[in-house]
Structures are given as C-alpha cells and as structure tokens.
Design an enzyme around this catalytic site. Structure first.
Site, PDB file in Angstrom:
ATOM      1  N   HIS A  54       0.836  -1.206   0.000  1.00  0.00           N
ATOM      2  CA  HIS A  54       0.000   0.000   0.000  1.00  0.00           C
ATOM      3  C   HIS A  54       0.874   1.261   0.000  1.00  0.00           C
ATOM      4  O   HIS A  54       0.579   2.245  -0.665  1.00  0.00           O
ATOM      5  CB  HIS A  54      -0.892   0.033   1.251  1.00  0.00           C
ATOM      6  CG  HIS A  54      -1.892  -1.072   1.328  1.00  0.00           C
ATOM      7  ND1 HIS A  54      -1.797  -2.094   2.249  1.00  0.00           N
ATOM      8  CD2 HIS A  54      -3.017  -1.309   0.611  1.00  0.00           C
ATOM      9  CE1 HIS A  54      -2.825  -2.913   2.103  1.00  0.00           C
ATOM     10  NE2 HIS A  54      -3.577  -2.464   1.112  1.00  0.00           N
ATOM     11  N   GLN A  74      -0.649  -4.491  -8.736  1.00  0.00           N
ATOM     12  CA  GLN A  74      -0.704  -5.570  -9.735  1.00  0.00           C
ATOM     13  C   GLN A  74      -1.086  -6.915  -9.097  1.00  0.00           C
ATOM     14  O   GLN A  74      -1.588  -7.798  -9.765  1.00  0.00           O
ATOM     15  CB  GLN A  74       0.671  -5.671 -10.419  1.00  0.00           C
ATOM     16  CG  GLN A  74       0.907  -6.901 -11.286  1.00  0.00           C
ATOM     17  CD  GLN A  74       0.111  -6.892 -12.586  1.00  0.00           C
ATOM     18  OE1 GLN A  74      -0.364  -5.850 -13.020  1.00  0.00           O
ATOM     19  NE2 GLN A  74      -0.041  -8.065 -13.192  1.00  0.00           N
ATOM     20  N   ASP A 128      -3.533  -7.710  -7.315  1.00  0.00           N
ATOM     21  CA  ASP A 128      -4.942  -7.977  -7.614  1.00  0.00           C
ATOM     22  C   ASP A 128      -5.177  -7.689  -9.088  1.00  0.00           C
ATOM     23  O   ASP A 128      -5.891  -6.757  -9.470  1.00  0.00           O
ATOM     24  CB  ASP A 128      -5.840  -7.126  -6.713  1.00  0.00           C
ATOM     25  CG  ASP A 128      -5.700  -7.541  -5.261  1.00  0.00           C
ATOM     26  OD1 ASP A 128      -5.846  -8.736  -4.968  1.00  0.00           O
ATOM     27  OD2 ASP A 128      -5.403  -6.676  -4.420  1.00  0.00           O
ATOM     28  N   SER A 144       0.231  -9.111   1.350  1.00  0.00           N
ATOM     29  CA  SER A 144      -1.233  -9.048   1.393  1.00  0.00           C
ATOM     30  C   SER A 144      -1.631  -8.868   2.846  1.00  0.00           C
ATOM     31  O   SER A 144      -0.992  -9.432   3.746  1.00  0.00           O
ATOM     32  CB  SER A 144      -1.812 -10.368   0.869  1.00  0.00           C
ATOM     33  OG  SER A 144      -3.166 -10.491   1.269  1.00  0.00           O
TER      34      SER A 144
HETATM   35  O1  PAF Z   1      -7.842  -3.797  -3.300  1.00  0.00           O
HETATM   36  C1  PAF Z   1      -8.530  -3.453  -2.319  1.00  0.00           C
HETATM   37  O2  PAF Z   1      -8.016  -3.269  -1.212  1.00  0.00           O
HETATM   38  C2  PAF Z   1     -10.030  -3.270  -2.494  1.00  0.00           C
HETATM   39  O3  PAF Z   1     -10.557  -4.203  -3.382  1.00  0.00           O
HETATM   40  C3  PAF Z   1     -10.424  -1.848  -2.893  1.00  0.00           C
HETATM   41  C4  PAF Z   1      -9.864  -1.469  -4.258  1.00  0.00           C
HETATM   42  C5  PAF Z   1      -9.911  -0.861  -1.849  1.00  0.00           C
HETATM   43  C6  PAF Z   1     -11.936  -1.724  -2.971  1.00  0.00           C
HETATM   44  O4  PAF Z   1     -12.529  -2.029  -1.748  1.00  0.00           O
END
Ligand code: PAF
Length: 289
Positions: free
Chosen positions: A36, A147, A149, A184
């Site tokens: 993130h 990427q 997801d 993750s």
């Molecule tokens: O990837 C995620 O964490 C979620 O699917 C998102 C894009 C924040 C939508 O809830």
C-alpha cells in the site's frame, strides 16, 4: 494529515483539492503493508494532493468470507499514511456508504465472473461499486492499484473506459517479501507453517516463467507445469492455476509475451492469490530467469 469520516465532509475537502490541483487516490481496506505504501509513494510523486481511503467494503465479501475478521488497524494505518505523505485519509463507514435504500450496483457480466469472480460470486460487483463511489467522493485525476490484484486492475480499467470516467488508473508492481511471497493484508492470518506452504504460489509462477523462457508456448503444458508445482507443495487443491489474455481473461492455446499466469489457492483458512505477466521480471527472482 487530515482525517475525515463523513461522505459530505470528504467530498467538500476533495473538491477543494481538485480546485487547486490534481488528486491521487489510494483506495484501501486498511491493515496496510509496504505494498500500500508503494501506491502512496507513486501517488505522492505524480499529484498535488494524495487522498487515501480506508474502508472494509462489505459488498465485496461473500457469505462465509472473512468480513468480520478482516484485520483492522486504524491507528497504525493512520500513522503509516501520515509518514507516507498522505494529505487526507478518509475512514468511511458501511452504514453511510450503504444506507438501507442503496441498491445500485456496477456489474460486468462475464468479465466479473471469471477466475476470482467464479470463486467469489459478486466480488467484483462489490469492488466496482465501491470504487465508483470512491471516485465520485474524491474526484481523483489518478487512482492507484497493485498488480497483485491483477483481475481487479482489469475490471476497474474497463469500468473507467466504459463509463467515461475522467480518472487515470495507475497499476504499481506487486511488493514481495524477500522469499517472494506477495504482500497481502491476509498474510497476517498465516501460521509460520502455512506461510511456507504459501510459497507454492510464487514457486508455480517461477516455474511457468522458466519454461516460457525456455521456449515452451502451449498453455496446456505451461498450466500443467504450474499445477505440478502446486500439487507438490499445497495441502489443498488450488482454486485455479491458468494462463489468460489480460484484456478479456480468455485462455489462449498458444501463450505470448504479456499473457498472465494467475493462481489462487487456499492455504489453511486463508485464500492466497498471485500472478505474473509472462516475459516480465519476477520480484526477487528476476536475475535468475
Ligand atoms: O484492493 C482493495 O483493497 C479493495 O478491493 C479496494 C480497491 C480498496 C476496494 O474495496
């Protein structure tokens, strides 16, 4: 860094940013990790303002999935986002996002029911609906997705294109631990033994890239190679291990550079997923391929 919790206040603050420059949106479900933070870093480098959202979206969880137990770490998330240079974080809540009269959903037919969509019916309707709402609340010039997801990045891009949304979707590389495990939030559920088992996914991607580099091109042979690695290392059967065309998730007979190997498997009570664009670098293994 400011923190807001209501939709109205969030919209007003983001409208003010948009009047003064570009907004980069990093949508998350919290329990933040370095993946993130890499999205935040990219957003910071390309926009005047960075807005992060933290919202565990109930709409994208199926019955019996981990909505109640999904890791939540608001104070730590706020600290990490602040350190990453985020200007505004929105901690939104489900009661306001989905009032009892909220019935509108975004759906994509076959694109949303393949692979992850088959394993998790309704998942992508939930993702697309919340991402659309977040775009309306925050009016970003760019939005950042990982990427890891992969299927999510494709369906979000398609929504943006189909619905003429004025947002650029930026996809950032998967962040991995040194042994290759894709980062993750759900890795927090894994016991040490399960974490080792979870390395099966990256091992299968490594093997398919090795064979692809060695000249193998038939998808049946390449998918069999993935399944062979997975069956040696996993306790349970994978949900899928496939090679797909990234635009429409079709299954090519002959694999080309740019096709994507995708894998998802239960490990203990956790579902892990990973993917690799054939021909690309593969995290810590890039130099050995
Ligand atoms: O990837 C995620 O964490 C979620 O699917 C998102 C894009 C924040 C939508 O809830």
């Amino acid at each position: 860094m400011d923190i807001l919790r209501s939709i109205e206040a969030s919209r007003a603050a983001c409208a003010e940013f948009t009047a003064r420059g570009t907004v980069g949106l990093v949508p998350t479900m919290g329990a933040l990790h370095d993946g993130h933070l890499s999205l935040v870093k990219a957003a910071r480098s390309q926009n005047d303002f960075v807005v992060a959202t933290v919202f565990v979206n109930p709409l994208q969880f199926g019955q019996g999935e981990d909505l109640q137990n999904y890791p939540r770490a608001e104070a730590e998330d706020a600290q990490r986002l602040k350190e990453g240079g985020v200007d505004l974080t929105l901690f939104l809540n489900a009661d306001e996002m989905y009032t009892s009269t909220n019935v509108t959903r975004i759906t994509q037919g076959e694109l949303g029911t393949a692979l992850e969509g088959a394993a998790r019916p309704g998942h992508f309707d939930g993702v697309l609906t919340v991402v659309c709402k977040l775009f309306h609340i925050t009016t970003p010039a760019r939005a950042y997705f990982g990427q890891k997801d992969f299927q999510q990045t494709v369906v979000v891009r398609r929504m943006v294109s189909d619905l003429n949304m004025p947002v650029e979707i930026v996809v950032c590389p998967t962040c991995r631990d040194p042994d290759g495990l894709a980062l993750s939030s759900r890795n927090a559920y894994l016991s040490p033994v399960e974490r080792t088992e979870g390395l099966a996914l990256i091992a299968s991607l490594l093997e398919v890239q090795r064979q692809f580099t060695g000249g193998k091109r038939t998808s049946a042979a390449l998918e069999a190679a993935m399944r062979e690695v997975l069956s040696q290392k996993l306790t349970k059967s994978p949900d899928y291990a496939a090679i797909i065309r990234p635009t429409n998730f079709s299954r090519p007979l002959n694999v080309e550079v740019g096709d994507v190997a995708v894998v998802a498997a239960p490990v203990g009570s956790t579902r892990l997923l990973d993917n690799h664009v054939l021909g690309d670098k593969l995290g810590p293994f890039s130099n050995s391929l």
